[in-house]
Motif scaffolding. Structure first.
Motif, PDB file in Angstrom:
ATOM      1  N   LYS A   1       0.837  -1.203   0.000  1.00 11.07           N
ATOM      2  CA  LYS A   1       0.000   0.000   0.000  1.00 11.07           C
ATOM      3  C   LYS A   1       0.874   1.257   0.000  1.00 11.07           C
ATOM      4  O   LYS A   1       0.628   2.196  -0.763  1.00 11.07           O
ATOM      5  CB  LYS A   1      -0.917  -0.007   1.213  1.00 11.07           C
ATOM      6  CG  LYS A   1      -1.817   1.208   1.306  1.00 11.07           C
ATOM      7  CD  LYS A   1      -2.692   1.143   2.536  1.00 11.07           C
ATOM      8  CE  LYS A   1      -3.528   2.409   2.657  1.00 11.07           C
ATOM      9  NZ  LYS A   1      -4.320   2.406   3.878  1.00 11.07           N
TER      10      LYS A   1
ATOM     11  N   GLU B   1       1.093   4.239  -2.803  1.00  8.01           N
ATOM     12  CA  GLU B   1       0.883   5.647  -2.457  1.00  8.01           C
ATOM     13  C   GLU B   1       2.058   6.491  -2.913  1.00  8.01           C
ATOM     14  O   GLU B   1       1.880   7.580  -3.454  1.00  8.01           O
ATOM     15  CB  GLU B   1       0.662   5.799  -0.949  1.00  8.01           C
ATOM     16  CG  GLU B   1      -0.677   5.287  -0.496  1.00  8.01           C
ATOM     17  CD  GLU B   1      -0.816   5.234   1.024  1.00  8.01           C
ATOM     18  OE1 GLU B   1       0.165   5.530   1.752  1.00  8.01           O
ATOM     19  OE2 GLU B   1      -1.919   4.874   1.487  1.00  8.01           O
ATOM     20  N   GLU B   2       3.281   5.991  -2.700  1.00  8.70           N
ATOM     21  CA  GLU B   2       4.467   6.732  -3.134  1.00  8.70           C
ATOM     22  C   GLU B   2       4.498   6.861  -4.653  1.00  8.70           C
ATOM     23  O   GLU B   2       4.809   7.923  -5.190  1.00  8.70           O
ATOM     24  CB  GLU B   2       5.736   6.047  -2.645  1.00  8.70           C
ATOM     25  CG  GLU B   2       7.005   6.801  -3.054  1.00  8.70           C
ATOM     26  CD  GLU B   2       8.253   6.093  -2.600  1.00  8.70           C
ATOM     27  OE1 GLU B   2       8.749   5.235  -3.377  1.00  8.70           O
ATOM     28  OE2 GLU B   2       8.731   6.398  -1.493  1.00  8.70           O
TER      29      GLU B   2
ATOM     30  N   ASN C   1       1.954   6.888  -6.668  1.00 10.99           N
ATOM     31  CA  ASN C   1       0.926   7.852  -7.061  1.00 10.99           C
ATOM     32  C   ASN C   1       1.370   9.281  -6.810  1.00 10.99           C
ATOM     33  O   ASN C   1       1.100  10.175  -7.611  1.00 10.99           O
ATOM     34  CB  ASN C   1      -0.392   7.570  -6.322  1.00 10.99           C
ATOM     35  CG  ASN C   1      -1.094   6.351  -6.858  1.00 10.99           C
ATOM     36  OD1 ASN C   1      -0.870   5.940  -7.992  1.00 10.99           O
ATOM     37  ND2 ASN C   1      -1.939   5.749  -6.037  1.00 10.99           N
ATOM     38  N   GLU C   2       2.060   9.510  -5.692  1.00  7.37           N
ATOM     39  CA  GLU C   2       2.567  10.842  -5.394  1.00  7.37           C
ATOM     40  C   GLU C   2       3.589  11.284  -6.428  1.00  7.37           C
ATOM     41  O   GLU C   2       3.642  12.446  -6.802  1.00  7.37           O
ATOM     42  CB  GLU C   2       3.208  10.870  -4.003  1.00  7.37           C
ATOM     43  CG  GLU C   2       2.214  10.856  -2.868  1.00  7.37           C
ATOM     44  CD  GLU C   2       2.904  10.743  -1.515  1.00  7.37           C
ATOM     45  OE1 GLU C   2       4.126  10.954  -1.431  1.00  7.37           O
ATOM     46  OE2 GLU C   2       2.192  10.432  -0.541  1.00  7.37           O
TER      47      GLU C   2
ATOM     48  N   VAL D   1      -6.989  -1.704  -1.991  1.00  7.01           N
ATOM     49  CA  VAL D   1      -5.825  -1.140  -2.673  1.00  7.01           C
ATOM     50  C   VAL D   1      -5.125  -2.152  -3.564  1.00  7.01           C
ATOM     51  O   VAL D   1      -4.376  -1.783  -4.448  1.00  7.01           O
ATOM     52  CB  VAL D   1      -4.748  -0.640  -1.683  1.00  7.01           C
ATOM     53  CG1 VAL D   1      -4.346   0.767  -1.988  1.00  7.01           C
ATOM     54  CG2 VAL D   1      -5.099  -0.841  -0.259  1.00  7.01           C
TER      55      VAL D   1
END
Length: 186
Positions: A58, A62-63, A65-66, A119
């Motif tokens: 997860k 997230e990283e 996507n950032e 996710v």
């Protein structure tokens, strides 16, 4: 030692395997209380492994996507050393795994394993076993945790065998599959 071993030497997948082996030996030696008790730890360590791997994946998503990077699709089986399992995620994810199911609360821990299904794709999310804790032989948390304080003979042979078999099934459905897919390396 697995690739998920922590700096303090905690290693949930390796501990689950060790406890499963020991529970089987104790069962064969007719030490039913010890076998049953260790079966509970097999389930606990297996579920903590799911939480840890799920949280690491997860965090990697997230990283990505950032940074607007695209990770390899999660439905593709990961390579033996996926970047999502880098040590930069391990510390945070291990804290999440450690903090879930305090006091050996297997029901809380089982519930935590489902937190990653939204996710991850269905294949990866399948590492979280579908457990109905009330139906498990050791679903009674109090009995599982209190057995350590009881005199020998508190757990019957039939119960001990059921607990160890269920622990083996949970191990195979979680860590066994993660080993097969290259997420957990020994």
């Amino acid at each position: 030692m697995s690739n998920l071993a922590l700096g303090n030497k905690d290693d949930y997948p390796a501990a689950a395997a060790k406890h499963l082996d020991d529970a089987s030996v104790l069962l064969g030696a007719k030490r039913f209380d010890g076998a049953g008790y260790l079966a509970g730890y097999v389930v606990e360590c297996s579920l903590r492994s799911v939480v840890m791997v799920g949280h690491m994946l997860k965090l990697a998503h997230e990283e990505a996507n950032e940074k607007k990077r695209k990770l390899a699709p999660m439905h593709v089986k990961p390579q033996p050393k996926p970047s999502a399992l880098d040590s930069k995620f391990k510390r945070v994810a291990s804290g999440m795994a450690r903090d879930q199911g305090r006091d050996h609360d297997l029901a809380e821990l089982a519930k935590a394993t489902t937190g990653y299904k939204d996710v991850l794709t269905s294949e990866i999310a399948d590492y979280a076993p579908a457990l109905e804790m009330a139906k498990l032989p050791f679903g009674d948390k109090k009995r599982f945790t209190d057995i350590r304080y009881r005199a020998e003979g508190d757990l019957s042979e039939g119960d001990a065998r059921a607990w160890v078999e269920e622990a083996k099934a949970v191990y195979n459905a979680t860590i066994g599959v993660m080993i097969r897919d290259g997420l957990v390396l020994r």
